[in-house]
Design a protein around this motif. Structure first.
Motif: not given
Length: 207
Positions: A124-125, A80, A95, A51, A78, A128, A119, A100-101
């Motif tokens: 998907t958070p 974030l 995005r 991440l 991902p 978001t 994530a 991803v968020g």
């Protein structure tokens, strides 16, 4: 567990993100970066990267170039975005370029931890906003560029000549010309000026 990259140029907030990531994934290795160049270098070297927590406004980054470049380097990892930018404007754009968020820096630590957990789980958070149904065609074309092609485009956005871009990337000027031809074809534009205007209109470079 793997590695989590925290990229933010503000030491105190970076430490808060390190704490949040450690709370969610205590066995993960947490790496830090205070500039976009360092973030790209670290992301490229970490084979077990799980991440990327990324601030939009860091030295070396303009607009959403940080998201685009890191996504190009590690498309399966991902990203974030955690930023003080206006979520109503920045979330969907982040995005578009591969995040991803998006989480605002004004959110509670628990909200950030929940987003990190989501994530890491491939979700998907929840905080978001969803992307618009109609994906911007040009943003998709920019997202299709390879890491080197994206660096060439960013050089154009900075007003650099081919030889300057070649010097920075350590390649021959003819190589940059070849990449530039491909970039123009992928974006569906005729020249460098049109490419720069299209990318800048999407928030990729300085406005």
């Amino acid at each position: 567990m793997g590695t989590i990259l925290v990229a933010d140029d503000h030491p105190l907030f970076r430490q808060a993100l390190v704490m949040a990531a450690s709370n969610v994934a205590p066995d993960a290795r947490i790496l830090e970066a205070a500039t976009l160049d360092r973030a790209v270098e670290t992301a490229t070297a970490a084979s077990d990267l799980l991440l990327i927590l990324l601030d939009l406004k860091m030295p070396g980054s303009a607009g959403f170039s940080g998201v685009a470049l890191l996504h190009a380097e590690r498309p399966s990892v991902p990203i974030l975005v955690i930023s003080s930018a206006d979520a109503q404007i920045a979330a969907a754009e982040a995005r578009r370029y591969g995040a991803v968020g998006f989480i605002g820096k004004d959110q509670d630590l628990s909200v950030i931890e929940d987003a990190i957990a989501a994530a890491l789980a491939g979700e998907t958070p929840a905080v978001t906003p969803l992307m618009p149904d109609e994906v911007d065609d040009m943003a998709g074309k920019v997202a299709s560029l390879t890491p080197t092609q994206l660096r060439v485009l960013l050089g154009v956005l900075d007003g650099q000549l081919n030889k300057q871009i070649a010097w920075e990337l350590g390649v021959a000027e003819s190589t940059i010309k070849s990449h530039m031809t491909t970039v123009l074809a992928k974006l569906g534009v005729q020249n460098r000026t049109q490419a720069a205007l299209a990318a800048r209109a999407l928030g990729l470079g300085n406005r």
